[in-house]
Design an enzyme around this catalytic site. Structure first.
Site, PDB file in Angstrom:
ATOM      1  N   ASP A 191       0.880  -1.834  -0.061  1.00  0.00           N
ATOM      2  CA  ASP A 191       0.038   0.019  -0.184  1.00  0.00           C
ATOM      3  C   ASP A 191       1.089   1.275  -0.357  1.00  0.00           C
ATOM      4  O   ASP A 191       1.209   1.718   0.931  1.00  0.00           O
ATOM      5  CB  ASP A 191      -1.089   0.027   1.304  1.00  0.00           C
ATOM      6  CG  ASP A 191      -2.014   1.091   1.324  1.00  0.00           C
ATOM      7  OD1 ASP A 191      -1.856   1.744   0.581  1.00  0.00           O
ATOM      8  OD2 ASP A 191      -2.604   1.200   1.962  1.00  0.00           O
ATOM      9  N   THR A 215      -3.274   5.621  -2.792  1.00  0.00           N
ATOM     10  CA  THR A 215      -4.258   6.854  -2.901  1.00  0.00           C
ATOM     11  C   THR A 215      -4.217   7.643  -3.820  1.00  0.00           C
ATOM     12  O   THR A 215      -2.860   7.751  -5.464  1.00  0.00           O
ATOM     13  CB  THR A 215      -4.255   7.859  -1.710  1.00  0.00           C
ATOM     14  OG1 THR A 215      -2.857   8.014  -1.772  1.00  0.00           O
ATOM     15  CG2 THR A 215      -5.106   6.962  -0.439  1.00  0.00           C
ATOM     16  N   LYS A 272      -2.105  12.120  -2.049  1.00  0.00           N
ATOM     17  CA  LYS A 272      -1.009  12.258  -1.204  1.00  0.00           C
ATOM     18  C   LYS A 272       0.367  12.990  -2.597  1.00  0.00           C
ATOM     19  O   LYS A 272      -0.085  13.613  -3.390  1.00  0.00           O
ATOM     20  CB  LYS A 272      -0.852  11.423  -0.473  1.00  0.00           C
ATOM     21  CG  LYS A 272      -1.964  10.922   0.540  1.00  0.00           C
ATOM     22  CD  LYS A 272      -2.088   9.869   1.128  1.00  0.00           C
ATOM     23  CE  LYS A 272      -3.375   9.590   2.248  1.00  0.00           C
ATOM     24  NZ  LYS A 272      -3.059   8.191   2.998  1.00  0.00           N
ATOM     25  N   ARG A 308      -9.329  13.316  -5.153  1.00  0.00           N
ATOM     26  CA  ARG A 308      -9.012  12.516  -3.850  1.00  0.00           C
ATOM     27  C   ARG A 308      -9.407  11.199  -4.709  1.00  0.00           C
ATOM     28  O   ARG A 308     -10.716  10.916  -5.060  1.00  0.00           O
ATOM     29  CB  ARG A 308      -9.966  12.886  -2.479  1.00  0.00           C
ATOM     30  CG  ARG A 308     -10.672  11.785  -1.412  1.00  0.00           C
ATOM     31  CD  ARG A 308     -11.111  13.647  -0.616  1.00  0.00           C
ATOM     32  NE  ARG A 308     -10.161  14.446  -0.089  1.00  0.00           N
ATOM     33  CZ  ARG A 308      -9.011  13.980  -0.242  1.00  0.00           C
ATOM     34  NH1 ARG A 308      -8.527  12.736   0.767  1.00  0.00           N
ATOM     35  NH2 ARG A 308      -8.241  15.210   0.294  1.00  0.00           N
TER      36      ARG A 308
HETATM   37  C1  LIG Z   1      -4.081   7.271   3.153  1.00  0.00           C
HETATM   38  C2  LIG Z   1      -3.688   6.134   3.154  1.00  0.00           C
HETATM   39  C3  LIG Z   1      -5.069   5.222   3.175  1.00  0.00           C
HETATM   40  C4  LIG Z   1      -6.283   5.561   3.252  1.00  0.00           C
HETATM   41  O1  LIG Z   1      -6.935   6.126   2.267  1.00  0.00           O
HETATM   42  P1  LIG Z   1      -8.214   7.227   1.876  1.00  0.00           P
HETATM   43  O2  LIG Z   1      -7.851   7.588   0.386  1.00  0.00           O
HETATM   44  O3  LIG Z   1      -8.183   7.805   2.936  1.00  0.00           O
HETATM   45  O4  LIG Z   1      -9.395   5.666   1.961  1.00  0.00           O
HETATM   46  C5  LIG Z   1      -4.898   3.864   2.887  1.00  0.00           C
HETATM   47  N1  LIG Z   1      -3.439   3.014   3.615  1.00  0.00           N
HETATM   48  C6  LIG Z   1      -2.209   4.279   3.849  1.00  0.00           C
HETATM   49  C7  LIG Z   1      -1.401   4.015   3.966  1.00  0.00           C
HETATM   50  C8  LIG Z   1      -2.658   5.776   3.510  1.00  0.00           C
HETATM   51  O5  LIG Z   1      -2.097   6.231   4.027  1.00  0.00           O
END
Ligand SMILES: *Cc1c(COP(=O)(O)O)cnc(C)c1O
Length: 419
Positions: free
Chosen positions: A197, A223, A226, A232
């Site tokens: 992830d 995501t 970020k 988003r």
């Molecule tokens: C931000 C994040 C997510 C979740 O993302 P959302 O779009 O807020 O659901 C999942 N895994 C990690 C490691 C993250 O930093």
């Protein structure tokens, strides 16, 4: 002309206030960024009107010829960006992408080995109130007490002991580069699948300055909002052999109709990330984080792992005699937005932990560099050392405003067009 302003003054008042907050303050939440005006226009486009359950060429609705193009472009660009064989661009968020991979790779009750939330992991990696923690049996690894680096000996030991079906790598608050191949070796040894992830550092991977998990992982999720700087949302990737089952897990497994306007925004952002300027951007994000970290460390706070090699740092503020909650609050009063955060082996509570997490992606998008980072470090240290001083907070807020004014947020361009 602004239609929200005319039709719905209450919402417009809140949006305008938020726009001013973004322009006037310094956004240092490590998971936030500013998308380009083009991404925002895509997200605000007519594609929000379209239902398109299914995938390009195989939809449950008519009239999908144009949204099919959008989704194909988004998939192809993401595949090129990360070298992936298959990309699903429909997950509504990072969490949804993770749910879809769990649905593809494991069965309810199966054991999963993932990074501890209190050491920098994520809710969707087995927190007890999250569906991941409810449906699957999570076991967690952490970082070493002495140097705060991922403890691969522990990962291997837990993997041999618990024989997980899936190992999850990736983090929300880990300031160092992750060597994905080390997870892949352990996964191979115990016969587990590997999911990475990369939600936080996907932009650095796209730019080629952080280890890319795609070649070694069975599944990669992210995501898009970020460091990747898109709208988003989420994406999930895998090898060709798993493409059908992953697609089925996203739709109809965990979602209904895709958000085609957001997928268009993702496509635009992936296009931006494929350009050489994005690599420069990502390099500046890391340079800025290093500059900020070293200025803070020399001013009396402790940094988890001693520093950073990505876009974020975890700052232990307890040497200054305060906790993370107060640190977040006083910085907020100065217009510096960040979040309180647990540090590894924290002895304080989640609602008032020992640290704050700071990131540079958003400030770097505004064009700030290492000189600005050293000013910001000075301000942060000053207010954290005198959190009760009204005059220090007021003076800092003025300096924050002056700096912010020199670096317009990308949305200012859109606003200029609308006027
Ligand atoms: C931000 C994040 C997510 C979740 O993302 P959302 O779009 O807020 O659901 C999942 N895994 C990690 C490691 C993250 O930093």
């Amino acid at each position: 002309m602004n239609f929200i302003e005319m039709d719905d003054p209450d919402i417009w008042t809140a949006i305008s206030a938020e726009q001013a907050r973004q322009q006037d303050g310094l956004e240092m939440i490590a998971s936030e960024n500013f998308t380009s005006p083009a991404v925002m226009q895509a997200v605000g486009s007519v594609l929000t009107n379209k239902y398109a359950e299914g995938y390009p060429g195989h939809r449950y609705y008519g009239g999908c010829e144009f949204v099919d193009k959008v989704e194909e472009i988004a998939r192809n660009r993401a595949a090129a960006l990360f070298g992936a064989e298959h990309v699903n661009v429909q997950p509504h968020s990072g969490s949804q992408a993770n749910s879809a991979v769990y649905l593809t790779a494991i069965q309810p009750g199966d054991t999963v080995l993932a990074f501890d939330l209190s050491h920098g992991g994520h809710l969707t990696h087995g927190m007890k109130l999250n569906s991941s923690g409810i449906l699957y049996r999570f076991v967690h690894y952490g970082v070493r007490r002495d140097n705060h680096l991922l403890d691969f000996d522990q990962v291997a030991k837990l993997a041999r002991e618990h024989k997980p079906k899936l190992i999850v790598a990736g983090a929300s608050a880990y300031p160092r580069e992750i060597q994905h191949s080390r997870f892949a070796e352990i996964a191979r040894e115990v016969g587990a699948k590997l999911m990475v992830d990369m939600a936080h550092y996907a932009g650095l991977v796209a730019a080629g300055i952080h280890d890319n998990p795609v070649p070694v992982a069975d599944f990669v999720t992210s995501t898009t909002h970020k460091t990747l700087r898109g709208p988003r949302g989420g994406i999930a990737m895998c090898r060709a052999e798993n493409s059908k089952s992953l697609d089925r897990s996203v739709f109809p497994g965990t979602q209904g109709g895709p958000l085609m306007h957001v997928i268009a925004g993702k496509a635009v952002a992936f296009g931006e990330a494929l350009r050489p300027e994005f690599k420069l951007y990502a390099m500046k994000v890391v340079d800025n984080a290093r500059a900020l970290a070293s200025a803070l460390a020399s001013g009396g706070v402790k940094l988890v792992s001693g520093g950073t090699d990505n876009h974020l740092m975890l700052v232990d503020v307890t040497p200054l005699g305060i906790g993370g909650k107060l640190a977040e609050e006083v910085l907020d009063q100065c217009g510096i937005t960040c979040n309180k955060n647990m540090i590894p082996y924290d002895e304080r509570k989640p609602m008032d932990p020992s640290g704050i997490r700071l990131g540079t992606p958003a400030l770097t998008t505004r064009g700030m560099g290492t000189d600005e980072m050293s000013s910001i470090a000075t301000w942060i240290l000053r207010v954290l050392k005198s959190p009760q001083s009204r005059s220090t907070i007021d003076a800092t807020k003025r300096e924050v405003c002056e700096l912010a004014e020199q670096y317009p947020v990308p949305a200012a361009k859109l606003e200029a067009v609308e006027r």
